[in-house]
Design a protein around this motif. Structure first.
Motif, PDB file in Angstrom:
ATOM      1  N   ALA A  49       0.813  -1.218   0.000  1.00  0.00           N
ATOM      2  CA  ALA A  49       0.000   0.000   0.000  1.00  0.00           C
ATOM      3  C   ALA A  49       0.847   1.269   0.000  1.00  0.00           C
ATOM      4  N   GLU A  50       2.125   1.158   0.319  1.00  0.00           N
ATOM      5  CA  GLU A  50       2.983   2.333   0.373  1.00  0.00           C
ATOM      6  C   GLU A  50       3.558   2.713  -0.995  1.00  0.00           C
ATOM      7  N   ILE A  51       3.325   1.876  -1.984  1.00  0.00           N
ATOM      8  CA  ILE A  51       3.834   2.154  -3.328  1.00  0.00           C
ATOM      9  C   ILE A  51       2.701   2.732  -4.172  1.00  0.00           C
ATOM     10  N   ALA A  52       2.954   3.865  -4.794  1.00  0.00           N
ATOM     11  CA  ALA A  52       1.962   4.508  -5.651  1.00  0.00           C
ATOM     12  C   ALA A  52       1.727   3.653  -6.901  1.00  0.00           C
ATOM     13  N   PRO A  53       0.507   3.715  -7.471  1.00  0.00           N
ATOM     14  CA  PRO A  53       0.193   2.902  -8.656  1.00  0.00           C
ATOM     15  C   PRO A  53       1.200   3.062  -9.811  1.00  0.00           C
ATOM     16  N   ALA A  54       1.623   4.274 -10.093  1.00  0.00           N
ATOM     17  CA  ALA A  54       2.584   4.475 -11.183  1.00  0.00           C
ATOM     18  C   ALA A  54       3.918   3.823 -10.848  1.00  0.00           C
ATOM     19  N   GLN A  55       4.299   3.863  -9.589  1.00  0.00           N
ATOM     20  CA  GLN A  55       5.546   3.217  -9.168  1.00  0.00           C
ATOM     21  C   GLN A  55       5.410   1.699  -9.206  1.00  0.00           C
ATOM     22  N   LYS A  56       4.215   1.193  -8.898  1.00  0.00           N
ATOM     23  CA  LYS A  56       3.974  -0.247  -8.979  1.00  0.00           C
ATOM     24  C   LYS A  56       4.172  -0.732 -10.409  1.00  0.00           C
ATOM     25  N   GLN A  57       3.641   0.020 -11.339  1.00  0.00           N
ATOM     26  CA  GLN A  57       3.777  -0.351 -12.744  1.00  0.00           C
ATOM     27  C   GLN A  57       5.251  -0.413 -13.142  1.00  0.00           C
ATOM     28  N   GLN A  58       6.004   0.593 -12.766  1.00  0.00           N
ATOM     29  CA  GLN A  58       7.426   0.612 -13.092  1.00  0.00           C
ATOM     30  C   GLN A  58       8.167  -0.528 -12.392  1.00  0.00           C
ATOM     31  N   ALA A  59       7.815  -0.805 -11.156  1.00  0.00           N
ATOM     32  CA  ALA A  59       8.459  -1.886 -10.412  1.00  0.00           C
ATOM     33  C   ALA A  59       8.188  -3.236 -11.078  1.00  0.00           C
ATOM     34  N   MET A  60       6.971  -3.432 -11.551  1.00  0.00           N
ATOM     35  CA  MET A  60       6.624  -4.694 -12.208  1.00  0.00           C
ATOM     36  C   MET A  60       7.351  -4.845 -13.540  1.00  0.00           C
ATOM     37  N   ILE A  61       7.464  -3.756 -14.253  1.00  0.00           N
ATOM     38  CA  ILE A  61       8.224  -3.793 -15.507  1.00  0.00           C
ATOM     39  C   ILE A  61       9.683  -4.120 -15.215  1.00  0.00           C
ATOM     40  N   HIS A  62      10.206  -3.539 -14.140  1.00  0.00           N
ATOM     41  CA  HIS A  62      11.591  -3.809 -13.741  1.00  0.00           C
ATOM     42  C   HIS A  62      11.772  -5.283 -13.360  1.00  0.00           C
ATOM     43  N   ILE A  63      10.805  -5.831 -12.649  1.00  0.00           N
ATOM     44  CA  ILE A  63      10.865  -7.246 -12.265  1.00  0.00           C
ATOM     45  C   ILE A  63      10.946  -8.123 -13.512  1.00  0.00           C
ATOM     46  N   LEU A  64      10.100  -7.852 -14.497  1.00  0.00           N
ATOM     47  CA  LEU A  64      10.131  -8.640 -15.731  1.00  0.00           C
ATOM     48  C   LEU A  64      11.450  -8.447 -16.472  1.00  0.00           C
ATOM     49  N   SER A  65      11.950  -7.237 -16.460  1.00  0.00           N
ATOM     50  CA  SER A  65      13.225  -6.964 -17.121  1.00  0.00           C
ATOM     51  C   SER A  65      14.354  -7.752 -16.456  1.00  0.00           C
ATOM     52  N   GLN A  66      14.383  -7.737 -15.131  1.00  0.00           N
ATOM     53  CA  GLN A  66      15.404  -8.483 -14.397  1.00  0.00           C
ATOM     54  C   GLN A  66      15.276  -9.985 -14.648  1.00  0.00           C
ATOM     55  N   ALA A  67      14.050 -10.448 -14.831  1.00  0.00           N
ATOM     56  CA  ALA A  67      13.805 -11.868 -15.094  1.00  0.00           C
ATOM     57  C   ALA A  67      14.066 -12.229 -16.557  1.00  0.00           C
ATOM     58  N   GLN A  68      14.344 -11.221 -17.366  1.00  0.00           N
ATOM     59  CA  GLN A  68      14.554 -11.384 -18.803  1.00  0.00           C
ATOM     60  C   GLN A  68      13.350 -12.064 -19.458  1.00  0.00           C
ATOM     61  N   MET A  69      12.150 -11.568 -19.078  1.00  0.00           N
ATOM     62  CA  MET A  69      10.899 -12.087 -19.619  1.00  0.00           C
ATOM     63  C   MET A  69      10.086 -10.914 -20.143  1.00  0.00           C
ATOM     64  N   THR A  70       9.578 -11.048 -21.348  1.00  0.00           N
ATOM     65  CA  THR A  70       8.751  -9.982 -21.899  1.00  0.00           C
ATOM     66  C   THR A  70       7.361 -10.021 -21.263  1.00  0.00           C
TER      67      THR A  70
END
Length: 115
Positions: free
Chosen positions: A60-81
């Motif tokens: 709940a402490e992460i803003a929606p726009a930051q959540k989106q960026q964090a999820m994109i980063h997670i996929l990037s780190q996982a090397q998954m599109t």
């Protein structure tokens, strides 16, 4: 836990797939992507990424726009599109063999984390 893990895929997809869709003006060969089998390594990567995305989604402490960026980063780190993540998430909803493999992978990952 299994259902929650699969459900996070659907929740995370809304965040992860939107920017990718905007970036990819060319149509993706969806039939080809769906036909590609999911490897054990890819399934484990999906499970770990989905788990991390679930934690981000529930924070709940992460803003929606930051959540989106964090999820994109997670996929990037996982090397998954985002598209491949979506394909695996959709397959998990209907493919009982893949669900069984995912259950085995989750058990294996938990055992490795504990041992």
């Amino acid at each position: 836990m299994k259902i929650a893990l699969y459900a996070v895929g659907a929740a995370a997809l809304a965040f992860a797939s939107h920017p990718a869709s905007a970036q990819n003006a060319q149509p993706q060969p969806e039939a080809q992507a769906e036909a590609k089998p999911v490897t054990d390594a890819e399934l484990e990567t999906f499970i770990v990424a989905a788990s991390q995305m679930q934690r981000v989604s529930e924070d709940a402490e992460i803003a929606p726009a930051q959540k989106q960026q964090a999820m994109i980063h997670i996929l990037s780190q996982a090397q998954m599109t985002p598209q491949r993540f979506n394909t695996i998430a959709a397959a998990l909803e209907s493919n009982t063999q893949l669900q069984a493999r995912a259950d085995q992978a989750i058990s294996r990952l938990r055992a490795e984390a504990q041992g």
